[in-house]
Write a protein that holds these residues in place. Structure first.
Motif, PDB file in Angstrom:
ATOM      1  N   ALA A  69       1.018  -0.862  -0.466  1.00  0.00           N
ATOM      2  CA  ALA A  69      -0.566   0.266  -0.348  1.00  0.00           C
ATOM      3  C   ALA A  69       0.608   0.842  -0.002  1.00  0.00           C
ATOM      4  N   ARG A  70       1.968   1.225   0.837  1.00  0.00           N
ATOM      5  CA  ARG A  70       2.892   2.322   0.904  1.00  0.00           C
ATOM      6  C   ARG A  70       3.417   2.232  -0.354  1.00  0.00           C
ATOM      7  N   LEU A  71       3.775   1.490  -1.138  1.00  0.00           N
ATOM      8  CA  LEU A  71       4.370   2.164  -2.631  1.00  0.00           C
ATOM      9  C   LEU A  71       3.212   1.739  -3.422  1.00  0.00           C
ATOM     10  N   MET A  72       2.373   1.579  -3.684  1.00  0.00           N
ATOM     11  CA  MET A  72       1.301   2.577  -4.648  1.00  0.00           C
ATOM     12  C   MET A  72       0.651   3.273  -3.883  1.00  0.00           C
ATOM     13  N   LEU A  73       1.138   3.851  -3.063  1.00  0.00           N
ATOM     14  CA  LEU A  73       0.886   5.598  -2.677  1.00  0.00           C
ATOM     15  C   LEU A  73       1.526   6.425  -3.379  1.00  0.00           C
ATOM     16  N   ALA A  74       2.977   6.318  -2.791  1.00  0.00           N
ATOM     17  CA  ALA A  74       4.425   6.591  -4.303  1.00  0.00           C
ATOM     18  C   ALA A  74       3.772   6.553  -4.602  1.00  0.00           C
ATOM     19  N   GLU A  75       3.949   5.580  -5.550  1.00  0.00           N
ATOM     20  CA  GLU A  75       3.434   5.182  -7.165  1.00  0.00           C
ATOM     21  C   GLU A  75       1.929   5.934  -8.050  1.00  0.00           C
TER      22      GLU A  75
END
Length: 131
Positions: A69-75
């Motif tokens: 989720a953190r990765l997707m939010l950053a992306e």
């Protein structure tokens, strides 16, 4: 309707570790998340409540774990920053999601818009524009 929701959340099965920790470049989930971020930032601030709501949405509805989720939010935030307009995201969502999935996404967008306890006029405008 249930098939549409299953497709929206992917292959994750409750009680098992998520298989969607990695984010693909053209992942429709990133496009949908970018729309959530666009909406959250419409009033000029990305509140902690809005960020927490998006993280919860990503984990519950998009089938990713907390790291994913953190990765997707950053992306999504980076894609949103680089995009000329939000239509690149809406086009991908329309292409990859059926009507039922888009309705679920609209409901999730309202949850983000109302996460901080108020509906700003800019958030309302962006919701109408994205609808």
């Amino acid at each position: 309707m249930l098939d549409a929701i299953r497709k929206l959340i992917g292959d994750s099965v409750p009680g098992t570790p998520s298989t969607h920790s990695k984010v693909q470049v053209n992942d429709v989930r990133v496009a949908a998340c970018a729309l959530l971020v666009e909406l959250a930032c419409a009033d000029g601030e990305f509140s902690a409540a809005e960020q927490a709501r998006i993280m919860d949405i990503l984990q519950r509805h998009f089938g990713v774990d907390e790291a994913g989720a953190r990765l997707m939010l950053a992306e999504a935030a980076a894609a949103n920053h680089d995009a000329v307009d939000h239509f690149v995201f809406t086009r991908q969502v329309v292409k990859d999601y059926d009507v039922a999935q888009r309705i679920v996404l609209a409901e999730l967008m309202w949850q983000v818009a109302l996460a901080d306890g108020s509906l700003d006029s800019q958030e309302s405008y962006v919701m109408r524009k994205l609808a």
